[in-house]
Motif scaffolding. Structure first.
Motif, PDB file in Angstrom:
ATOM      1  N   THR A   4     122.637 -83.396   9.452  1.00  0.00           N
ATOM      2  CA  THR A   4     121.508 -84.253   9.805  1.00  0.00           C
ATOM      3  C   THR A   4     121.890 -85.168  10.956  1.00  0.00           C
ATOM      4  N   ILE A   5     120.892 -85.789  11.529  1.00  0.00           N
ATOM      5  CA  ILE A   5     121.142 -86.813  12.540  1.00  0.00           C
ATOM      6  C   ILE A   5     121.608 -88.055  11.794  1.00  0.00           C
ATOM      7  N   GLU A   6     122.747 -88.577  12.194  1.00  0.00           N
ATOM      8  CA  GLU A   6     123.298 -89.759  11.525  1.00  0.00           C
ATOM      9  C   GLU A   6     122.422 -90.971  11.827  1.00  0.00           C
ATOM     10  N   PRO A   7     122.045 -91.714  10.792  1.00  0.00           N
ATOM     11  CA  PRO A   7     121.203 -92.891  11.033  1.00  0.00           C
ATOM     12  C   PRO A   7     121.990 -94.009  11.707  1.00  0.00           C
ATOM     13  N   MET A   8     121.291 -94.880  12.397  1.00  0.00           N
ATOM     14  CA  MET A   8     121.877 -96.086  12.977  1.00  0.00           C
ATOM     15  C   MET A   8     121.792 -97.179  11.917  1.00  0.00           C
ATOM     16  N   TYR A   9     122.766 -98.073  11.906  1.00  0.00           N
ATOM     17  CA  TYR A   9     122.783 -99.159  10.929  1.00  0.00           C
ATOM     18  C   TYR A   9     122.829-100.508  11.633  1.00  0.00           C
ATOM     19  N   ASP A  10     122.230-101.523  11.002  1.00  0.00           N
ATOM     20  CA  ASP A  10     122.293-102.863  11.572  1.00  0.00           C
ATOM     21  C   ASP A  10     123.602-103.533  11.138  1.00  0.00           C
ATOM     22  N   ASN A  11     123.759-104.810  11.474  1.00  0.00           N
ATOM     23  CA  ASN A  11     124.995-105.534  11.159  1.00  0.00           C
ATOM     24  C   ASN A  11     125.245-105.677   9.664  1.00  0.00           C
ATOM     25  N   GLU A  12     124.201-105.560   8.857  1.00  0.00           N
ATOM     26  CA  GLU A  12     124.329-105.682   7.410  1.00  0.00           C
ATOM     27  C   GLU A  12     124.520-104.326   6.731  1.00  0.00           C
ATOM     28  N   GLY A  13     124.598-103.263   7.518  1.00  0.00           N
ATOM     29  CA  GLY A  13     124.801-101.939   6.963  1.00  0.00           C
ATOM     30  C   GLY A  13     123.529-101.250   6.499  1.00  0.00           C
ATOM     31  N   LYS A  14     122.391-101.806   6.843  1.00  0.00           N
ATOM     32  CA  LYS A  14     121.114-101.208   6.449  1.00  0.00           C
ATOM     33  C   LYS A  14     120.643-100.263   7.555  1.00  0.00           C
ATOM     34  N   PRO A  15     120.065 -99.109   7.164  1.00  0.00           N
ATOM     35  CA  PRO A  15     119.560 -98.192   8.195  1.00  0.00           C
ATOM     36  C   PRO A  15     118.449 -98.867   8.995  1.00  0.00           C
ATOM     37  N   ARG A  16     118.444 -98.618  10.282  1.00  0.00           N
ATOM     38  CA  ARG A  16     117.391 -99.190  11.110  1.00  0.00           C
ATOM     39  C   ARG A  16     116.602 -98.074  11.786  1.00  0.00           C
ATOM     40  N   THR A  17     115.379 -98.376  12.128  1.00  0.00           N
ATOM     41  CA  THR A  17     114.506 -97.418  12.788  1.00  0.00           C
ATOM     42  C   THR A  17     115.019 -97.160  14.193  1.00  0.00           C
ATOM     43  N   ARG A  18     115.078 -95.906  14.541  1.00  0.00           N
ATOM     44  CA  ARG A  18     115.528 -95.535  15.891  1.00  0.00           C
ATOM     45  C   ARG A  18     114.314 -95.192  16.732  1.00  0.00           C
ATOM     46  N   ILE A  19     114.171 -95.884  17.822  1.00  0.00           N
ATOM     47  CA  ILE A  19     113.090 -95.594  18.750  1.00  0.00           C
ATOM     48  C   ILE A  19     113.716 -94.854  19.919  1.00  0.00           C
ATOM     49  N   MET A  20     113.195 -93.644  20.190  1.00  0.00           N
ATOM     50  CA  MET A  20     113.771 -92.859  21.278  1.00  0.00           C
ATOM     51  C   MET A  20     112.720 -92.002  21.954  1.00  0.00           C
ATOM     52  N   GLN A  21     113.029 -91.640  23.161  1.00  0.00           N
ATOM     53  CA  GLN A  21     112.189 -90.737  23.942  1.00  0.00           C
ATOM     54  C   GLN A  21     112.308 -89.329  23.360  1.00  0.00           C
ATOM     55  N   ALA A  22     111.338 -88.503  23.663  1.00  0.00           N
ATOM     56  CA  ALA A  22     111.361 -87.118  23.185  1.00  0.00           C
ATOM     57  C   ALA A  22     112.591 -86.378  23.719  1.00  0.00           C
ATOM     58  N   THR A  23     112.988 -86.664  24.958  1.00  0.00           N
ATOM     59  CA  THR A  23     114.166 -85.985  25.524  1.00  0.00           C
ATOM     60  C   THR A  23     115.439 -86.405  24.796  1.00  0.00           C
ATOM     61  N   GLU A  24     115.521 -87.679  24.381  1.00  0.00           N
ATOM     62  CA  GLU A  24     116.679 -88.135  23.599  1.00  0.00           C
ATOM     63  C   GLU A  24     116.725 -87.434  22.246  1.00  0.00           C
ATOM     64  N   MET A  25     115.566 -87.307  21.621  1.00  0.00           N
ATOM     65  CA  MET A  25     115.484 -86.627  20.326  1.00  0.00           C
ATOM     66  C   MET A  25     115.899 -85.169  20.477  1.00  0.00           C
ATOM     67  N   ARG A  26     115.441 -84.525  21.551  1.00  0.00           N
ATOM     68  CA  ARG A  26     115.799 -83.130  21.801  1.00  0.00           C
ATOM     69  C   ARG A  26     117.317 -82.985  21.948  1.00  0.00           C
ATOM     70  N   LEU A  27     117.950 -83.903  22.670  1.00  0.00           N
ATOM     71  CA  LEU A  27     119.404 -83.857  22.847  1.00  0.00           C
ATOM     72  C   LEU A  27     120.140 -84.060  21.521  1.00  0.00           C
ATOM     73  N   GLU A  28     119.653 -84.993  20.702  1.00  0.00           N
ATOM     74  CA  GLU A  28     120.285 -85.230  19.388  1.00  0.00           C
ATOM     75  C   GLU A  28     120.167 -84.006  18.490  1.00  0.00           C
ATOM     76  N   VAL A  29     118.985 -83.414  18.469  1.00  0.00           N
ATOM     77  CA  VAL A  29     118.776 -82.213  17.653  1.00  0.00           C
ATOM     78  C   VAL A  29     119.675 -81.080  18.145  1.00  0.00           C
ATOM     79  N   ALA A  30     119.772 -80.920  19.464  1.00  0.00           N
ATOM     80  CA  ALA A  30     120.640 -79.871  20.021  1.00  0.00           C
ATOM     81  C   ALA A  30     122.093 -80.101  19.610  1.00  0.00           C
ATOM     82  N   GLU A  31     122.529 -81.360  19.588  1.00  0.00           N
ATOM     83  CA  GLU A  31     123.899 -81.684  19.184  1.00  0.00           C
ATOM     84  C   GLU A  31     124.142 -81.339  17.713  1.00  0.00           C
TER      85      GLU A  31
END
Length: 183
Positions: free
Chosen positions: A138-165
């Protein structure tokens, strides 16, 4: 007069065992994991994250510097981990000139199962009650300073690159399993 060692007493601490270092007259208490490392035995018993992977990589490199010919044994009971961290351990294992015996002692999930398969052919084992579990990466979630998952806002091209990875990592793992097992 022989000196007597008294075992350290501590709750929830790493077990300690006596060890006599070369050239010393008396034994000292060291962590059981340090003692196992001296015998080229590594116990992997926590999820493989970046910090733990770096510790394992450093240990493998140290073992190579101490004796590049003697095999190492890796015992696994790992619920999973971060794919990139596990792949870094795998790549380091492949670089080492010595052989690896790998043993699944309980549960090996995701990248930990891949690491067990990375052992030297004929030296990969699973105990009778051991289990392997694979899931799609899976795509690893981003976490805030408290260790809680945070919403990732990204462009479609960024999402495509993450999925390809992620798909590239999945392909590497599947090819690695195929190469290791002949299936």
């Amino acid at each position: 007069r022989a000196s007597r060692l008294s075992a350290p007493v501590a709750m929830r601490s790493t077990p300690k065992v006596p060890y006599k270092f070369p050239g010393m007259d008396e034994a000292t208490w060291i962590s059981i994991y340090s003692r196992m490392y001296r015998e080229r035995i590594l116990l992997l018993s926590q999820d493989i994250d970046d910090d733990f992977a770096n510790q394992m990589i450093a240990t493998l490199l140290y073992l190579e510097s101490e004796d590049s010919k003697s095999p190492a044994a890796m015992y696994f009971n790992v619920g999973g981990g971060v794919m990139k961290a596990g792949l870094a351990v795998h790549d380091t294992m492949r670089m080492m000139p010595y052989e690896f015996q790998t043993v699944n002692m309980g549960m090996c999930a995701q990248v930990a199962a891949f690491l067990v398969a990375a052992g030297t052919k004929g030296k990969r084992f699973a105990l009778p009650n051991a289990r392997f579990r694979m899931e799609n990466p899976t795509i690893e979630p981003m976490y805030d300073n408290e260790g809680k998952p945070r919403t990732r806002i990204m462009q479609a091209t960024e999402m495509r690159l993450e999925v390809a990875e992620v798909l590239r990592d999945k392909r590497r793992v599947l090819e690695g399993f195929s190469s290791a097992t002949g299936r």
